[in-house]
Design an enzyme around this catalytic site. Structure first.
Site, mmCIF file in Angstrom:
data_model
loop_
_atom_site.group_PDB
_atom_site.id
_atom_site.type_symbol
_atom_site.label_atom_id
_atom_site.label_comp_id
_atom_site.label_asym_id
_atom_site.label_seq_id
_atom_site.Cartn_x
_atom_site.Cartn_y
_atom_site.Cartn_z
ATOM 1 N N CYS A 181 51.722 77.318 14.603
ATOM 2 C CA CYS A 181 50.796 76.235 14.873
ATOM 3 C C CYS A 181 51.584 74.986 15.211
ATOM 4 C CB CYS A 181 49.930 75.977 13.654
ATOM 5 S SG CYS A 181 49.108 77.468 13.086
ATOM 6 N N ARG A 215 52.373 75.881 21.039
ATOM 7 C CA ARG A 215 52.649 76.578 19.773
ATOM 8 C C ARG A 215 51.439 77.338 19.253
ATOM 9 N NH1 ARG A 215 57.408 74.869 17.216
ATOM 10 N NH2 ARG A 215 56.652 75.860 15.345
ATOM 11 N N TRP A 233 47.068 78.716 15.790
ATOM 12 C CA TRP A 233 47.161 80.117 16.231
ATOM 13 C C TRP A 233 46.697 80.930 15.029
ATOM 14 C CZ3 TRP A 233 49.605 84.716 14.955
ATOM 15 C CH2 TRP A 233 49.611 85.698 15.953
ATOM 16 N N ASN A 284 51.191 75.082 8.694
ATOM 17 C CA ASN A 284 51.741 76.083 9.612
ATOM 18 C C ASN A 284 52.486 77.093 8.754
ATOM 19 O OD1 ASN A 284 52.948 77.527 11.691
ATOM 20 N ND2 ASN A 284 54.601 76.038 11.975
ATOM 21 N N GLY A 285 52.078 78.352 8.788
ATOM 22 C CA GLY A 285 52.757 79.372 7.987
ATOM 23 C C GLY A 285 51.725 80.300 7.365
ATOM 24 N N GLU A 292 62.267 93.607 30.644
ATOM 25 C CA GLU A 292 61.844 92.216 30.706
ATOM 26 C C GLU A 292 60.782 92.015 31.796
ATOM 27 O OE1 GLU A 292 61.841 89.839 28.869
ATOM 28 O OE2 GLU A 292 61.600 88.042 30.075
ATOM 29 N N LYS A 347 57.091 90.427 31.051
ATOM 30 C CA LYS A 347 56.609 89.229 31.765
ATOM 31 C C LYS A 347 55.257 89.504 32.386
ATOM 32 C CE LYS A 347 58.373 86.640 30.577
ATOM 33 N NZ LYS A 347 59.534 86.509 29.720
ATOM 34 N N GLU A 389 52.350 89.999 29.742
ATOM 35 C CA GLU A 389 51.948 88.874 28.887
ATOM 36 C C GLU A 389 51.179 87.790 29.632
ATOM 37 O OE1 GLU A 389 54.899 86.296 26.989
ATOM 38 O OE2 GLU A 389 56.342 86.811 28.535
ATOM 39 N N HIS A 440 59.894 113.456 32.167
ATOM 40 C CA HIS A 440 59.655 114.049 30.846
ATOM 41 C C HIS A 440 58.310 113.628 30.264
ATOM 42 C CE1 HIS A 440 63.663 115.698 30.983
ATOM 43 N NE2 HIS A 440 64.033 114.538 31.488
ATOM 44 N N LYS A 471 54.078 80.110 21.466
ATOM 45 C CA LYS A 471 55.476 80.051 21.873
ATOM 46 C C LYS A 471 56.431 80.461 20.757
ATOM 47 C CE LYS A 471 58.739 78.992 24.810
ATOM 48 N NZ LYS A 471 58.959 79.964 25.882
HETATM 49 O O1 M6R Z 1 62.179 81.805 20.223
HETATM 50 P P1 M6R Z 1 62.633 83.236 20.339
HETATM 51 O O2 M6R Z 1 63.600 83.436 21.451
HETATM 52 O O3 M6R Z 1 63.158 83.784 19.043
HETATM 53 O O4 M6R Z 1 61.326 84.043 20.671
HETATM 54 C C1 M6R Z 1 61.342 85.445 20.729
HETATM 55 C C2 M6R Z 1 60.126 85.972 21.460
HETATM 56 O O5 M6R Z 1 58.955 85.608 20.794
HETATM 57 C C3 M6R Z 1 60.054 85.453 22.902
HETATM 58 O O6 M6R Z 1 61.228 85.771 23.585
HETATM 59 C C4 M6R Z 1 58.850 86.039 23.638
HETATM 60 O O7 M6R Z 1 58.971 87.419 23.759
HETATM 61 C C5 M6R Z 1 58.751 85.389 25.006
HETATM 62 N N1 M6R Z 1 58.144 84.104 24.909
HETATM 63 C C6 M6R Z 1 58.010 86.202 25.973
HETATM 64 O O8 M6R Z 1 58.088 85.646 27.240
#
Ligand code: M6R
Length: 605
Positions: free
Chosen positions: A2, A27, A75, A99-100, A478, A482, A485, A501, A600
């Site tokens: 959050c 966030r 969140w 937050n937590g 990756e 991308k 998401e 397979h 994020k």
């Molecule tokens: O802040 P971090 O690099 O530890 O975050 C890890 C993942 O949450 C982050 O890389 C996430 O997969 C990406 N935002 C996706 O694009």
């Protein structure tokens, strides 16, 4: 997950909170709310489901002057997305944002007989009632008793009804930064909300109580002794956290990659070789280890997969990559000759932090590759290699990924050199090849329109596959993340040789395949796999190097990246994959920067 902000001072608290929440929205963006001290002492809460824009609409007619308040963008963890579950929560004389996760909230609900009182389903409201019942006019004493009762992670900002103008805060694990500025005192979960007012800030130490008044920020340990946390300075300004003419943060951040790479690489090159003296990382760290664990989540973990594919064959030491949330349940083999490389943009990802703590406890040396200065992972790691990407605001990671890779490539090169696996000349050639990726990335960014056109057929389909072998497979992971998401197209990455397979059963003319084939020694094999999917009707987007000899009729679309050395193709490839995802999201009319269900920084397990 959050966003949290608190302000007390001479300016309009409502305005500062709402602006700060817009900065922090990445966030979490399920719901938002503020609590402002009005009319002398009354605390007024305004909250709503939806984004900060909804909250701003609700507040637009509020004329009452207010100079102290707290704000939150949520969140959801405990309880759905409802107004009742949005923060701030009020309980008697206490108004708080959190937050937590409070893990023992069930026991606390019973212990404090809260069943009939709760209006939300949140652990945070339970915390508010517990604090209210412990409060007897002394905020610090109440907070001390309060945190003794809590299990879990938290960053709290608290208003007490009989303490107008004062904000109290405490954190465990969840991040908080604070500053006293000429505009008053301000506290937030993230620097982006602070930089419009100051470049100097403190990271709130864990388990210490912060008291903000309009005139100062004071910090006390749990025994009531005042402490003096170090004052840090950020080296980027508000511009870095603005879109600056780009329609989305993601596109801006894609464009910033060449510069971010220079910032990460160039200060660490001395006499043509990687040199970590200024980072305080001695060569012994690299020389003495007999195995390497790489631990991270999401995109950062994918950067680790690329590093592993290069590292193990070059160094001839065992290198493993683990998803941080799985690491501690794998019962990993760790000893004092283990080097654990932790990768995290935010430096706050809870699973990554927990994995790092476990590795340290077991005797491993830890080296963190982190973007956010002063973050928890950076502070707790034995060694830190900061990436200098500046703030990354879009939820989908782009520039953070490429600078993580750049930092890892530098580590690999230095490690190979000090272990005698590369000569000085070979290391200098490696660095030169690494620098060559910068114009290659620029070239791919310039070709964005071409990629936009090519994405059109993709967006009509519900699924997509990314295939590649070896390093190309690591890049594919990756690419798939991308795409899914931000475009919500179901996407998966497969090692191209593995398709037969099982997965090839899913290939039809309804399933686009993005095939990456940049590694010369396995090029022919990768191309055979492309033929196999093409023969089953797939719409194929093939990505190869410029010089690669591939039959032009093999794929529906063929993208050529510049001819960088095979080890380094990930950099221009990353740009292509990011742009594919970006345009897919854009063409579907989705929220590129704030995709559904995501946030994020993942600060809950
Ligand atoms: O802040 P971090 O690099 O530890 O975050 C890890 C993942 O949450 C982050 O890389 C996430 O997969 C990406 N935002 C996706 O694009």
């Amino acid at each position: 997950m959050c966003g949290i902000i608190g302000y007390t001072g001479p300016l309009s608290a409502r305005k500062i909170l709402l602006e700060g929440l817009s900065q922090l929205e990445y966030r979490g963006y399920d719901s938002a709310g503020i609590a402002c001290v009005e009319d002398g002492a009354a605390v007024r809460v305004t909250k709503t489901t939806g984004k900060v824009a909804e909250l701003k609409k609700l507040c637009q007619n509020d004329r009452e002057e207010t100079h102290c308040g707290i704000g939150h963008t949520r969140w959801a963890t405990h309880g759905g997305v409802t107004r009742e579950n949005a923060h701030p929560h009020q309980a008697g004389r206490v108004t708080l944002i959190h937050n937590g996760i409070i893990e023992n909230y069930h026991q606390l609900t019973k212990e404090y007989h809260l069943e009939g009182k709760l209006v939300s389903q949140t652990d945070s409201e339970v915390a508010a009632w517990v604090l209210d019942s412990l409060y007897d006019g002394d905020p610090k004493a109440a907070i001390r008793r309060f945190v003794e009762k809590l299990e879990g992670s938290y960053g709290f900002c608290i208003l007490f009804a009989d303490r107008p103008g004062e904000i109290y805060a405490i954190r465990r694990v969840s991040p908080l930064v604070a500053a006293y500025t000429r505009a008053g005192s301000i506290i937030a979960s993230d620097l982006t909300a602070l930089i419009p007012y100051t470049k100097k800030y403190m990271v709130v130490p864990e388990d210490q109580i912060v008291k903000l008044t309009p005139y100062q920020v004071r910090v006390f340990d749990l025994d009531g002794r005042e402490t003096q946390p170090e004052i840090l300075e950020v080296n980027w300004d508000t511009d870095a956290a603005m879109k600056n003419g780009f329609p989305h943060f993601m596109l801006k951040e894609i464009h910033e990659q060449p510069e971010a790479l220079k910032n990460t690489i160039l200060p660490r090159i001395s006499k043509g070789m990687p040199d970590f003296s200024d980072d305080g990382i001695p060569d012994e760290v690299f020389k003495q280890c007999s195995q390497v664990h790489i631990v991270a989540c999401g995109t950062a973990m994918h950067a680790g997969m690329v590093a592993r594919a290069l590292m193990e064959p070059l160094l001839r030491v065992p290198v493993s990559v683990s998803i941080a949330s799985e690491f501690r349940y794998e019962d990993p083999l760790i000893d004092e000759k283990t080097l654990t490389i932790i990768i995290s943009q935010s430096g706050e990802t809870i699973d990554t932090l927990a994995a790092m703590r476990l590795a340290k406890e077991a005797g491993s040396k830890t080296l963190a590759v982190v973007n956010v200065k002063g973050s928890t992972i950076a502070r707790e790691s034995d060694f830190v290699l900061y990436t200098h990407a500046g703030p990354e605001i879009a939820v989908a990671s782009t520039k953070a990924y490429s600078v993580q890779l750049a930092a890892l490539y530098l580590i690999i090169c230095r490690m190979a050199y000090v272990r005698g696996k590369m000569s000085g000349e070979e290391s200098a050639a490696f660095v030169k090849d690494l620098l060559d990726v910068i114009p290659a990335m620029e070239a791919m960014i310039r070709r964005k329109e071409e990629i936009r056109q090519m994405v059109r057929p993709l967006v009509e389909k519900p699924d997509a596959f990314f295939i590649g072998r070896n390093l190309d497979y690591a890049f594919s992971l990756e690419g798939a993340l991308k795409l899914k998401e931000i475009s919500y197209i179901h996407a998966d990455a497969y090692a191209a040789g593995e398709l037969k397979h099982g997965t090839i059963a899913l290939i039809s003319d309804e399933v686009p395949v993005i095939a990456i084939a940049t590694q010369e020694r396995i090029f022919a094999k990768s191309i055979s796999n492309v033929r196999e999917v093409k023969a089953r009707g797939a719409y194929v987007i093939l990505i190869t190097k410029e010089s690669a000899q591939a039959d032009e009729n093999l794929a529906d679309v063929h993208i050529h990246i510049p001819d960088v050395h095979d080890r380094f193709t990930v950099f221009p490839i990353a740009v292509v994959l990011q742009l594919i995802a970006y345009y897919a999201s854009l063409l579907k009319g989705l929220d590129v920067d704030q995709p559904r269900n995501l946030a994020k920084s993942v600060t809950v397990e």
